[in-house]
Design a protein around this motif. Sequence first.
Motif, mmCIF file in Angstrom:
data_model
loop_
_atom_site.group_PDB
_atom_site.id
_atom_site.type_symbol
_atom_site.label_atom_id
_atom_site.label_comp_id
_atom_site.label_asym_id
_atom_site.label_seq_id
_atom_site.Cartn_x
_atom_site.Cartn_y
_atom_site.Cartn_z
ATOM 1 N N MET A 1 0.509 9.587 2.239
ATOM 2 C CA MET A 1 1.209 8.767 3.105
ATOM 3 C C MET A 1 1.902 7.566 2.574
ATOM 4 S SD MET A 1 -0.927 8.475 6.866
ATOM 5 C CE MET A 1 0.093 7.720 8.146
ATOM 6 N N GLN B 1 -0.598 3.076 4.514
ATOM 7 C CA GLN B 1 -1.682 3.537 4.659
ATOM 8 C C GLN B 1 -2.214 2.182 5.627
ATOM 9 O OE1 GLN B 1 -4.121 4.165 1.208
ATOM 10 N NE2 GLN B 1 -3.462 6.506 1.445
ATOM 11 N N TYR B 2 -2.607 2.600 6.929
ATOM 12 C CA TYR B 2 -3.082 1.375 7.672
ATOM 13 C C TYR B 2 -4.556 1.257 7.760
ATOM 14 C CZ TYR B 2 1.888 1.928 9.048
ATOM 15 O OH TYR B 2 3.310 1.693 9.181
ATOM 16 N N ASP B 3 -5.024 0.062 7.489
ATOM 17 C CA ASP B 3 -6.480 0.045 7.983
ATOM 18 C C ASP B 3 -6.649 -1.470 8.519
ATOM 19 O OD1 ASP B 3 -9.470 -0.117 7.467
ATOM 20 O OD2 ASP B 3 -9.302 -0.695 5.649
#
Length: 67
Positions: free
Chosen positions: A1, A4-6
């Motif tokens: 991906m 990347q979302y966190d």
Amino acid sequence: MPIQYDGNKAVFKDIVTVEEAESLVQWLQDQQKPEIDVSQCEHMHSACLQALLVFLGKEEICQRLSL
């Protein structure tokens, strides 16, 4: 991906294409203080860069990209 979302942090990796722009805008709209990490990004489509400029501002983006 490519992104990347966190939580309130997004990490951009490798090649970020135009297909990522819509989800990026949605994520930016949902964050009060978004943080980005572009240290692993090789290329970013201009649509994604424009979204970052709208939400984070020119000064912030230029600082992050060392421009």
